[in-house]
Design an enzyme around this catalytic site. Structure first.
Site, short mmCIF file in Angstrom:
data_model
loop_
_atom_site.label_atom_id
_atom_site.label_comp_id
_atom_site.label_asym_id
_atom_site.label_seq_id
_atom_site.Cartn_x
_atom_site.Cartn_y
_atom_site.Cartn_z
N GLU A 192 0.79 -1.23 0.00
CA GLU A 192 0.00 0.00 0.00
C GLU A 192 0.83 1.29 0.00
O GLU A 192 0.53 2.23 0.71
CB GLU A 192 -0.96 0.00 1.21
CG GLU A 192 -1.98 -1.11 1.12
CD GLU A 192 -2.90 -1.19 2.33
OE1 GLU A 192 -4.08 -1.45 2.15
OE2 GLU A 192 -2.41 -1.01 3.47
C1 ACM Z 1 -2.14 -5.37 4.10
O1 ACM Z 1 -3.22 -5.80 4.51
N1 ACM Z 1 -2.02 -4.09 3.78
C2 ACM Z 1 -0.99 -6.21 3.94
#
Ligand code: ACM
Length: 681
Positions: free
Chosen positions: A323
């Site tokens: 992310e």
């Molecule tokens: C995640 O759930 N961002 C690895």
């Protein structure tokens, strides 16, 4: 036909054999073991436990002594027997009425060690044989789960067990950044993991919301990035040792280059945009990201990793990688220029460059890197392990590309989904068409306890008992997948976990008492027993929560897979499946429905003086109305009649309103009410 003496004997023997066999297949199916062993034969003999029970061990091994001592303590605690403490005992043979553990050799705890064991229990002895200490430690946990009692004594059920794990990596991620978890929370969860033979604690130590580990060489990391909530070196070493005593490896995660706000509070010079930065208080995905084009970033990380490598002996090291929204990279002209010079066509390519640089640092420390799956495959050494979280397809894609992989998609326990959903999430389902060479790359999986909505008081209730079912999925053969039997055993294991100190049951009661100020707690419990927290991604969408909000509301007490609701739903299903309606089932279903119908009037009186409960008032009324509908439907069924159209339309209308979540919770019995309406319409 005349039966001669010999034939009679033969029939008797066959009958006896059949009854023993039957015993093994039905009454003793899987006993109460979780995870179910690879091979098990149950015999009708019992090993009676009394206070002269001792454990002898053939090798001098401190971890095994401690494990055997824990087993003796737990057996004593659960039986009240004054089992004597006689450690250390080194002996090649056992005395009468005792257990002998035979281990081939003590080994270092690392990925892929032999974790198998054999356990043979008969009337006269208990024998535990294992190739390594850690196999024997798993065998001791099995022994504890075999403890049972009858009218006269406590006993260990006679068995012959040959057991080994299906996957070598059976992990639990605990996020201590979004909400800090004190050491005792980690320890009790390690106890629970050991009880169900899990072997990796994936410790998510840094994120936007907190930098949770002391760093002596770069002290602004924990001093400015943690609100004072971090683990000291001593505490980390203590946890790593505590985990190893239980056969559990500790893999730290230091999330990079995104999810990095807490790092950059103290060291903004390594960010991709000018600071200052402050600890993040909201949930979501944020911009602060390390600058991968700055050489000093890697010098900083070298210092940091070097110090951390003195604390974490495991070869594997998680660098996150998830992310990264790339916003700071997109708006930084120096970074853009670097990308042009290096012909990086997008941010994935730049992150890949960053990963390669980080991998160099880690390989100098003899560490192997793990990262969350990203949409573009990294150009890293095939040693790298990829953790699949966005979907199952990425697990197979990475494995086909030659990387070792872990499954977490489907094991996101923070999303508060039912246990059976996780239980049936097999990394390699029985009908898988993957080549063996690809299957071999799949090391196992990890349950993930992300901590937006859990604190020290509630985390156990989100992890346990559901994670015991995940532990079984990763340990037992894939054809061990009977959901009803899993739920039967889960109830028993849940109590054993409470006995180890887990708070998932006792805090439920405590939190209900707090909500009602200990006034008529049963009334609130009747309601909370049949609601569930809203699916986590719906709960905070759009993001409104702050990390400092209290986690003490009804939604925090409500549990993901509420037992009362599940058992009620099963009962309604089985009632409706019967052609001849069973009177006993009708009585029980009516008992529940009457309870819920009448509960609201009592709960309203509590809500009046407890404002925190106001948010569930309408849902409690919905429950009452839906219970009335259920009772009316049962009356139609009993009198063999159909409901009129007005009743049916009104009932579906009520149900629709009841389906709307309130106070971030939902009723968990509505499907049953819908089924009852549908059979009488
Ligand atoms: C995640 O759930 N961002 C690895």
């Amino acid at each position: 036909m005349r039966i001669n003496g010999f034939s009679k004997l033969k029939i008797m023997i066959v009958a006896l054999f059949m009854s023993i066999n039957l015993l093994a297949q039905t009454n003793f199916k899987n006993l109460n073991l979780m995870p179910v062993p690879e091979e098990m034969t149950v015999v009708s003999e019992k090993f009676l436990l009394n206070q002269s029970f001792t454990i002898s061990i053939n090798i001098d091994d401190a971890r095994l002594y401690k494990a055997a001592k824990r087993t003796l303590d737990n057996l004593a605690k659960r039986t009240g027997l004054l089992i004597k403490d006689q450690f250390p005992i080194i002996s090649k043979s056992s005395k009468d009425n005792s257990m002998l553990i035979n281990v081939d050799k003590a080994v270092e705890l690392e990925l892929g060690i032999d974790e198998s064991y054999d356990l043979i229990v008969d009337e006269t002895s208990v024998r535990l044989n294992a190739a390594t200490t850690f196999g024997a430690i798993h065998g001791l946990e099995t022994l504890e789960q075999l403890l049972n009692s009858d009218e006269t004594s406590y006993y260990i059920q006679g068995v012959q067990i040959k057991d080994k794990p299906r996957f070598p990596w059976r992990g639990l991620l605990i996020d201590v950044s979004r909400h800090f978890m004190p050491i005792e929370v980690i320890k009790r969860n390690l106890d629970a993991m050991a009880a169900v033979k899990m072997n990796v604690l994936h410790w998510h130590l840094t994120d936007d919301h907190g930098f949770r580990i002391e760093c002596k060489s770069l002290p602004k990391l924990h001093e400015l990035g943690s609100d004072g909530l971090y683990y000291t070196h001593e505490q980390i070493l203590d946890i790593v040792d505590y985990a190893a005593d239980r056969g559990i490896r500790v893999v730290p995660e230091f999330d990079l280059p995104g999810h990095a706000t807490s790092w950059l509070v103290g060291y903004p010079e390594f960010a991709s945009a000018p600071g200052p930065y402050s600890i993040e208080r909201n949930w979501g995905i944020f911009n602060p990201t390390f600058d991968p084009t700055n050489k000093e970033t890697y010098e900083f990380l070298t210092v940091f990793f070097k110090e951390m490598s003195t604390l974490f002996p495991d070869k594997y090291w998680h660098i996150g990688g998830d992310e990264n929204n790339g916003k700071q990279w997109d708006t930084n002209s120096k970074i853009q220029e670097f990308m042009v010079q290096n012909k990086f066509k997008n941010n994935h390519a730049l992150q890949n460059y960053f990963n390669i640089e980080v991998e160099k640092i880690l390989s100098n420390l003899d560490k192997t890197m793990i990262g969350w799956y990203t949409d573009e495959m990294p150009e890293l050494s095939k040693d790298y392990i990829i953790q699949a979280w966005k979907g199952r397809a990425s697990l197979y894609q990475t494995s086909r590309n030659g990387f070792r992989s872990l499954l977490s998609h489907g094991f996101y326990i923070d999303l508060v989904q039912p246990t059976d959903y996780h239980y049936l999430n097999d990394p390699i389902p029985p009908d898988s068409i993957l080549d063996d060479s690809v299957k071999e790359k799949i090391l196992g999986g990890e349950a993930t306890m992300w901590a937006e909505f859990v604190g020290p008081e509630t985390i156990d209730s989100r992890i346990w008992p559901r994670t015991a079912a995940i532990a079984e999925r990763l340990w037992s053969p894939s054809d061990v997948n009977d959901v009803q039997d899993m739920y039967r055993r889960l109830k028993i294991v849940s109590l054993q976990l409470e006995n180890l100190g887990l708070t998932h049951i006792k805090n439920y009661e405590m939190m209900l008492r707090r909500l009602t100020n200990n006034f008529n707690v049963e009334v609130l419990k009747n309601f909370v027993d049949v609601i569930k927290p809203l699916y986590t991604y719906s709960r905070d969408h759009p993001h409104v929560f702050k990390s400092y909000y209290p986690l003490t509301r009804v939604v925090d007490v409500a549990i993901p897979d509420p037992k009362v609701a599940r058992e009620f739903n099963q009962l309604v299903d089985s009632y409706l499946d019967d052609a001849e309606k069973d009177e006993d089932k009708t009585v029980v279903i009516k008992k529940w429905l009457k309870l819920w119908k009448n509960n609201h009037d009592n709960l309203v009186n509590i809500i009046k003086v407890r404002p925190v409960l106001k948010e569930i008032e309408t849902l409690s009324e919905d429950l009452s109305k839906c219970a009335s509908i259920g009772l009316e439907a049962l009356d139609f069924i009993s009198s063999n009649s159909k409901a009129n159209e007005i009743w049916v339309t009104a009932s579906y209308g009520t149900l629709k309103m009841a389906e709307i979540p309130k106070g971030e919770t939902e009723l968990a019995i509505l499907k049953s009410i819908e089924k009852l309406i549908s059979v009488v319409q």
